[in-house]
Scaffold this motif. Sequence first.
Motif, PDB file in Angstrom:
ATOM      1  N   SER A 132      -5.136   0.911   0.719  1.00  0.00           N
ATOM      2  CA  SER A 132      -4.669   1.955  -0.118  1.00  0.00           C
ATOM      3  C   SER A 132      -5.474   3.419  -0.153  1.00  0.00           C
ATOM      4  N   SER A 188       3.987  -4.777  -8.243  1.00  0.00           N
ATOM      5  CA  SER A 188       5.312  -5.115  -7.365  1.00  0.00           C
ATOM      6  C   SER A 188       6.111  -5.850  -8.581  1.00  0.00           C
ATOM      7  N   GLY A 218       2.123  -0.345  -0.238  1.00  0.00           N
ATOM      8  CA  GLY A 218       2.485  -1.595  -0.333  1.00  0.00           C
ATOM      9  C   GLY A 218       2.824  -2.493   0.719  1.00  0.00           C
ATOM     10  N   GLU A 236       6.975  -5.786  -0.795  1.00  0.00           N
ATOM     11  CA  GLU A 236       7.022  -4.756  -1.966  1.00  0.00           C
ATOM     12  C   GLU A 236       7.993  -3.792  -1.956  1.00  0.00           C
TER      13      GLU A 236
END
Length: 123
Positions: A24, A58, A82, A86
């Motif tokens: 991320s 999600s 993601g 997702e």
Amino acid sequence: MMAFQRPIKIGIISPAENLDAGLSAIVRDGFLLGVDEINALGGLQGRKLEVVFVTGSSDPETSRQSIAELKQAGAVAALKIGTSTEVSDLLPLFNEADLIMLSAAANSSKFSNIDDNFFRVVN
């Protein structure tokens, strides 16, 4: 004198618990670097990019809310941090909202050659 042009708003949807960890952080930081570079060169057709941060998950209902927040903020596209699963689950919601979805992590071949609002960013 050049008239003021509103920025082009693009979002980042990232799970709050992982925003500063692992993939991320890498994807977010690379995305923001790209935005800074584009803006330093004058933006897109003279319009600067502005990033809108939204927390997502999600979970379908949370995702709907995240997408609604982006649309309300005036975003035209969003980077979803993601997995392929997702992205697959959220793509219908992005299509329904007419919002462009970008992903650097979704690498499933099932996203190839389909007509939708999904763009995979790969190197």
